[in-house]
Design a protein around this motif. Structure first.
Motif, PDB file in Angstrom:
ATOM      1  N   ALA A  31      11.179 -17.207  -4.162  1.00 11.09           N
ATOM      2  CA  ALA A  31      12.551 -17.012  -4.635  1.00 11.09           C
ATOM      3  C   ALA A  31      12.787 -17.751  -5.956  1.00 11.09           C
ATOM      4  N   ASN A  32      12.354 -18.995  -6.011  1.00  9.27           N
ATOM      5  CA  ASN A  32      12.611 -19.815  -7.197  1.00  9.27           C
ATOM      6  C   ASN A  32      11.824 -19.381  -8.428  1.00  9.27           C
ATOM      7  N   THR A  33      10.806 -18.563  -8.241  1.00  8.44           N
ATOM      8  CA  THR A  33      10.033 -18.053  -9.380  1.00  8.44           C
ATOM      9  C   THR A  33      10.248 -16.553  -9.560  1.00  8.44           C
ATOM     10  N   ALA A  34      11.236 -16.011  -8.891  1.00  5.16           N
ATOM     11  CA  ALA A  34      11.506 -14.570  -8.927  1.00  5.16           C
ATOM     12  C   ALA A  34      11.895 -14.104 -10.321  1.00  5.16           C
ATOM     13  N   ASP A  38      17.510  -9.649  -7.099  1.00  5.33           N
ATOM     14  CA  ASP A  38      17.177  -9.064  -5.798  1.00  5.33           C
ATOM     15  C   ASP A  38      15.983  -9.759  -5.159  1.00  5.33           C
ATOM     16  N   GLU A  39      14.950 -10.039  -5.960  1.00  8.21           N
ATOM     17  CA  GLU A  39      13.771 -10.726  -5.430  1.00  8.21           C
ATOM     18  C   GLU A  39      14.148 -12.140  -4.978  1.00  8.21           C
ATOM     19  N   PHE A  40      15.000 -12.809  -5.743  1.00  4.59           N
ATOM     20  CA  PHE A  40      15.458 -14.143  -5.356  1.00  4.59           C
ATOM     21  C   PHE A  40      16.180 -14.089  -4.012  1.00  4.59           C
ATOM     22  N   LYS A  41      17.170 -13.194  -3.894  1.00  4.39           N
ATOM     23  CA  LYS A  41      17.972 -13.112  -2.672  1.00  4.39           C
ATOM     24  C   LYS A  41      17.117 -12.744  -1.465  1.00  4.39           C
ATOM     25  N   THR A  42      16.234 -11.774  -1.626  1.00  2.00           N
ATOM     26  CA  THR A  42      15.373 -11.339  -0.522  1.00  2.00           C
ATOM     27  C   THR A  42      14.515 -12.488  -0.019  1.00  2.00           C
ATOM     28  N   ALA A  47      13.100 -17.174   3.551  1.00  2.88           N
ATOM     29  CA  ALA A  47      12.919 -18.618   3.757  1.00  2.88           C
ATOM     30  C   ALA A  47      13.853 -19.109   4.857  1.00  2.88           C
ATOM     31  N   GLU A  48      15.093 -18.658   4.823  1.00  7.30           N
ATOM     32  CA  GLU A  48      16.057 -19.062   5.847  1.00  7.30           C
ATOM     33  C   GLU A  48      15.638 -18.556   7.231  1.00  7.30           C
ATOM     34  N   LEU A  61      15.797 -28.439   1.451  1.00  8.07           N
ATOM     35  CA  LEU A  61      15.685 -27.752   0.162  1.00  8.07           C
ATOM     36  C   LEU A  61      16.146 -26.300   0.258  1.00  8.07           C
ATOM     37  N   ILE A  62      15.861 -25.643   1.367  1.00 11.15           N
ATOM     38  CA  ILE A  62      16.324 -24.266   1.574  1.00 11.15           C
ATOM     39  C   ILE A  62      17.852 -24.248   1.626  1.00 11.15           C
ATOM     40  N   GLN A  63      18.438 -25.198   2.351  1.00 11.55           N
ATOM     41  CA  GLN A  63      19.899 -25.279   2.447  1.00 11.55           C
ATOM     42  C   GLN A  63      20.527 -25.560   1.079  1.00 11.55           C
ATOM     43  N   ILE A  64      19.933 -26.471   0.325  1.00 12.56           N
ATOM     44  CA  ILE A  64      20.447 -26.810  -1.000  1.00 12.56           C
ATOM     45  C   ILE A  64      20.404 -25.584  -1.910  1.00 12.56           C
ATOM     46  N   THR A  65      19.318 -24.829  -1.825  1.00 11.24           N
ATOM     47  CA  THR A  65      19.191 -23.627  -2.654  1.00 11.24           C
ATOM     48  C   THR A  65      20.253 -22.600  -2.279  1.00 11.24           C
TER      49      THR A  65
END
Length: 101
Positions: A31-34, A38-42, A47-48, A61-65
């Motif tokens: 996600a962070n390198t998307a 759309d790729e980020f959100k997916t 991850a969640e 870190l997932i929650q913070i993102t």
């Protein structure tokens, strides 16, 4: 990612989650390198979905993102508060919890 090679990093993270579809932190890194929203959100959603398989630091870190994506800076800061650092002795932030360099 330290030298701004996001495309290369994304390829490697994609390979990692292909090899281990339960790798929550891998999906966060995809996600962070998307290269698209759309790729980020997916991949943030993936991850969640796999967060139960992650370490506590990775879950933070997932929650913070997520909170950052939702522009919820108050909860984002609360998630990364100093109380989080007590979960892993010797580390001052959630970032350092998962990257103890």
């Amino acid at each position: 990612m330290d030298v701004s090679r996001f495309i290369d990093a994304n390829t490697h993270f994609e390979q990692a989650v292909e090899a281990d579809p339960m790798f929550a932190f891998g999906f966060l890194r995809v996600a962070n390198t998307a290269s698209s929203l759309d790729e980020f959100k997916t991949n943030l959603e993936r991850a969640e979905q796999q967060a139960a398989n992650a370490t506590e630091a990775e879950q933070i870190l997932i929650q913070i993102t997520r909170k950052g994506f939702e522009n919820d800076t108050e909860d984002q800061l609360r998630s990364s508060s100093p109380s989080c650092s007590r979960r892993v002795p010797g580390h001052g932030s959630p970032w350092r919890m998962s990257n103890p360099a």
